[in-house]
Design a protein around this motif. Structure first.
Motif, mmCIF file in Angstrom:
data_model
loop_
_atom_site.group_PDB
_atom_site.id
_atom_site.type_symbol
_atom_site.label_atom_id
_atom_site.label_comp_id
_atom_site.label_asym_id
_atom_site.label_seq_id
_atom_site.Cartn_x
_atom_site.Cartn_y
_atom_site.Cartn_z
ATOM 1 N N TRP A 23 33.259 24.541 47.959
ATOM 2 C CA TRP A 23 34.089 24.513 46.756
ATOM 3 C C TRP A 23 33.688 25.636 45.807
ATOM 4 C CZ3 TRP A 23 31.614 23.927 42.049
ATOM 5 C CH2 TRP A 23 30.316 23.404 42.082
ATOM 6 N N ALA A 24 34.611 25.956 44.882
ATOM 7 C CA ALA A 24 34.345 26.923 43.823
ATOM 8 C C ALA A 24 35.047 26.458 42.553
ATOM 9 C CB ALA A 24 34.829 28.312 44.220
ATOM 10 N N LEU A 25 34.481 26.820 41.402
ATOM 11 C CA LEU A 25 35.098 26.496 40.117
ATOM 12 C C LEU A 25 36.294 27.400 39.862
ATOM 13 C CD1 LEU A 25 31.930 26.167 37.833
ATOM 14 C CD2 LEU A 25 33.370 24.296 38.668
ATOM 15 N N LEU A 26 37.336 26.817 39.271
ATOM 16 C CA LEU A 26 38.542 27.579 38.959
ATOM 17 C C LEU A 26 38.545 28.016 37.500
ATOM 18 C CD1 LEU A 26 41.353 25.563 40.776
ATOM 19 C CD2 LEU A 26 40.487 27.833 41.388
ATOM 20 N N HIS A 27 39.262 29.094 37.211
ATOM 21 C CA HIS A 27 39.482 29.512 35.829
ATOM 22 C C HIS A 27 40.068 28.353 35.036
ATOM 23 C CE1 HIS A 27 38.373 33.465 36.819
ATOM 24 N NE2 HIS A 27 39.559 33.991 37.085
ATOM 25 N N GLY A 28 39.636 28.218 33.792
ATOM 26 C CA GLY A 28 40.128 27.126 32.958
ATOM 27 C C GLY A 28 39.220 25.923 32.998
ATOM 28 N N THR A 29 38.161 25.946 33.841
ATOM 29 C CA THR A 29 37.201 24.838 33.845
ATOM 30 C C THR A 29 36.553 24.706 32.480
ATOM 31 O OG1 THR A 29 36.760 25.171 36.191
ATOM 32 C CG2 THR A 29 35.116 23.942 34.956
ATOM 33 N N TYR A 30 36.275 25.859 31.834
ATOM 34 C CA TYR A 30 35.727 25.881 30.481
ATOM 35 C C TYR A 30 36.769 26.517 29.575
ATOM 36 C CZ TYR A 30 31.589 25.077 33.199
ATOM 37 O OH TYR A 30 30.692 24.562 34.098
ATOM 38 N N PRO A 31 37.510 25.734 28.793
ATOM 39 C CA PRO A 31 38.636 26.268 28.018
ATOM 40 C C PRO A 31 38.253 27.362 27.053
ATOM 41 C CG PRO A 31 38.681 23.859 28.070
ATOM 42 C CD PRO A 31 37.375 24.288 28.659
ATOM 43 N N SER A 32 36.979 27.383 26.567
ATOM 44 C CA SER A 32 36.605 28.375 25.566
ATOM 45 C C SER A 32 36.022 29.639 26.170
ATOM 46 C CB SER A 32 35.576 27.760 24.602
ATOM 47 O OG SER A 32 34.424 27.330 25.320
ATOM 48 N N ALA A 33 36.108 29.770 27.483
ATOM 49 C CA ALA A 33 35.483 30.911 28.151
ATOM 50 C C ALA A 33 36.186 32.207 27.779
ATOM 51 C CB ALA A 33 35.539 30.716 29.661
ATOM 52 N N THR A 34 35.425 33.293 27.754
ATOM 53 C CA THR A 34 36.008 34.583 27.430
ATOM 54 C C THR A 34 36.519 35.248 28.703
ATOM 55 O OG1 THR A 34 33.841 35.598 27.674
ATOM 56 C CG2 THR A 34 34.500 34.932 25.458
ATOM 57 N N THR A 35 37.368 36.241 28.532
ATOM 58 C CA THR A 35 37.972 36.913 29.672
ATOM 59 C C THR A 35 37.037 37.997 30.189
ATOM 60 O OG1 THR A 35 40.162 36.499 28.817
ATOM 61 C CG2 THR A 35 39.955 38.258 30.436
ATOM 62 N N THR A 36 36.673 37.887 31.460
ATOM 63 C CA THR A 36 35.771 38.856 32.074
ATOM 64 C C THR A 36 36.174 39.057 33.517
ATOM 65 O OG1 THR A 36 34.085 37.624 30.855
ATOM 66 C CG2 THR A 36 33.332 39.495 32.160
ATOM 67 N N GLU A 37 36.057 40.250 34.029
ATOM 68 C CA GLU A 37 36.320 40.513 35.430
ATOM 69 C C GLU A 37 35.002 40.465 36.191
ATOM 70 O OE1 GLU A 37 40.320 40.791 35.908
ATOM 71 O OE2 GLU A 37 39.050 41.689 37.436
ATOM 72 N N ASN A 38 34.987 39.811 37.329
ATOM 73 C CA ASN A 38 33.799 39.769 38.174
ATOM 74 C C ASN A 38 33.999 40.765 39.305
ATOM 75 O OD1 ASN A 38 31.606 39.233 39.706
ATOM 76 N ND2 ASN A 38 32.176 37.139 40.239
ATOM 77 N N SER A 39 33.357 41.919 39.179
ATOM 78 C CA SER A 39 33.596 42.976 40.160
ATOM 79 C C SER A 39 33.052 42.627 41.533
ATOM 80 C CB SER A 39 32.940 44.275 39.674
ATOM 81 O OG SER A 39 31.544 44.082 39.493
ATOM 82 N N THR A 40 32.153 41.630 41.605
ATOM 83 C CA THR A 40 31.571 41.287 42.900
ATOM 84 C C THR A 40 32.458 40.369 43.709
ATOM 85 O OG1 THR A 40 30.412 39.373 42.021
ATOM 86 C CG2 THR A 40 29.259 41.482 41.929
ATOM 87 N N SER A 41 33.515 39.826 43.112
ATOM 88 C CA SER A 41 34.374 38.879 43.817
ATOM 89 C C SER A 41 35.770 39.449 43.995
ATOM 90 C CB SER A 41 34.456 37.554 43.045
ATOM 91 O OG SER A 41 35.409 36.707 43.634
ATOM 92 N N PRO A 42 36.214 39.709 45.219
ATOM 93 C CA PRO A 42 37.572 40.234 45.427
ATOM 94 C C PRO A 42 38.639 39.325 44.861
ATOM 95 C CG PRO A 42 36.285 40.269 47.476
ATOM 96 C CD PRO A 42 35.507 39.485 46.472
ATOM 97 N N SER A 43 38.367 38.006 44.788
ATOM 98 C CA SER A 43 39.389 37.081 44.320
ATOM 99 C C SER A 43 39.655 37.227 42.843
ATOM 100 C CB SER A 43 38.962 35.640 44.631
ATOM 101 O OG SER A 43 37.767 35.324 43.957
ATOM 102 N N ALA A 44 38.741 37.833 42.094
ATOM 103 C CA ALA A 44 38.937 37.951 40.663
ATOM 104 C C ALA A 44 40.118 38.840 40.328
ATOM 105 C CB ALA A 44 37.670 38.505 40.009
ATOM 106 N N ALA A 45 40.403 39.795 41.194
ATOM 107 C CA ALA A 45 41.508 40.709 40.921
ATOM 108 C C ALA A 45 42.677 40.509 41.867
ATOM 109 C CB ALA A 45 41.009 42.142 41.042
ATOM 110 N N ALA A 46 42.549 39.573 42.800
ATOM 111 C CA ALA A 46 43.574 39.424 43.828
ATOM 112 C C ALA A 46 44.814 38.723 43.321
ATOM 113 C CB ALA A 46 43.006 38.654 45.028
#
Length: 331
Positions: free
Chosen positions: A223-246
């Motif tokens: 499993w992996a955590l999805l965006h929106g798990t933490y509503p107050s999170a800031t917007t950041t790109e994770n360059s190590t994960s292809p799924s971040a930009a896919a």
């Protein structure tokens, strides 16, 4: 008459004396407060203690989370254990924030070597995966026996049956907080549907949601955590994960990595999750090619008779921390 008057006066005087001699009412004393150690604790939902997972239903005193499932035991030296370990290692190269369910996780130091998952280590244990027959339900204390009776009844009225695994898939929970890698059931699907449908009357009587109309019976292994798990999170790109930009994100991004997410108390008493909502990496979804590539590389082996075939012999229900088991005996 005079004697009567004297008696009357005497009575009045006696009442006055009795009134003067009565002690004042005692003041009520407050009982001392219970010490902290004796007060019932309220569970704290601290994602830092659970790899970033958050409670999807608030804790209610006297309420028990429960679900019904069939166990899939993956023995540590079995071909299926080796196959799932290889599939997990391959998926983790594409999604570094992926967590396994039961399978040993490899240290994130450089690239994962394919041969490393073949190593039979004594500390590796058998894995129990779950094939759910119900959604998570929430019971009051007096309802627990009703669900146990219903599960026992379907176990006693159905025989054990062979089943097999057919393919890899991605499934997301109803709250869209986590996404899962799973192996779906092929043979045995109809029998699982009969078992699941047999629980519908009990679930309705307990005023709980039924299982899905067209269920995809499966066993999740990562499993992996999805965006929106933490509503107050800031917007950041994770360059190590292809799924971040896919895929465009359906919610705020949170992809920064923390090297030490295990300390729940920091920053003036705040939990780790409160002090830094970005402490756990999240993704919008798995890369679109991930499941396809897993099926291309491992699907044929998964469907092999000596790998993905198993016998469904028991049905379990977990209520709170307790697990109750019945054999599919078909009496």
């Amino acid at each position: 008459m005079q004697r009567l008057g004297e008696l009357t006066q005497y009575g009045s005087s006696d009442e006055g004396e009795a009134s003067e001699s009565s002690p004042p009412p005692a003041k009520r004393r407050k009982l001392p407060s219970l010490p902290e150690s004796l007060r019932p604790g309220v569970p704290i939902d601290d994602p830092a203690l659970h790899q970033g997972r958050v409670r999807t239903s608030p804790h209610v005193e006297g309420q028990y989370a429960a679900y019904v499932y069939l166990p899939l035991i993956v023995e540590r030296r079995s071909p299926l254990h080796k196959l799932l370990s290889k599939a997990f290692a391959s998926a983790k190269r594409a999604v570094p924030s992926l967590h396994s369910i039961g399978l040993p996780e490899l240290p994130q130091t450089g690239n994962i070597q394919p041969h490393s998952v073949d190593h039979e280590d004594d500390h590796v244990l058998d894995v129990e995966l779950h094939i759910s027959l119900t959604r998570p339900v929430y019971l009051r204390a007096y309802q627990r026996e009703d669900l146990k009776r219903a599960v026992k009844a379907i176990a006693k009225s159905h025989l054990a049956f062979p089943a097999s695994l057919a393919s890899f898939s991605e499934l997301t929970n109803d709250e869209r907080t986590r996404t899962f890698l799973a192996v779906e059931i092929g043979a045995g699907h109809d029998q699982l549907k009969i078992l699941s449908d047999g629980l519908i009357p009990a679930l309705r009587s307990l005023k709980q949601k039924e299982f899905y109309t067209e269920p995809r019976f499966h066993a999740s292994f990562a499993w992996a955590l999805l965006h929106g798990t933490y509503p107050s999170a800031t917007t950041t790109e994770n360059s190590t994960s292809p799924s971040a930009a896919a895929t465009p994100s359906p919610g705020p991004l949170s992809a920064s990595m923390s090297t030490d997410p295990t300390h729940p108390e920091s920053n003036s008493g705040k939990t780790a999750a409160e002090s830094s909502p970005n402490i756990f990496p999240t993704i919008p979804r798995f890369p679109p090619s991930l499941v396809h590539s897993l099926n291309d590389e491992f699907g044929e082996m998964l469907r092999a008779r000596h790998v993905g075939t198993f016998d469904a012999r028991e049905v379990h229900v977990k209520i709170g921390k307790d697990v109750f088991k019945w054999t599919l005996s078909g009496e």
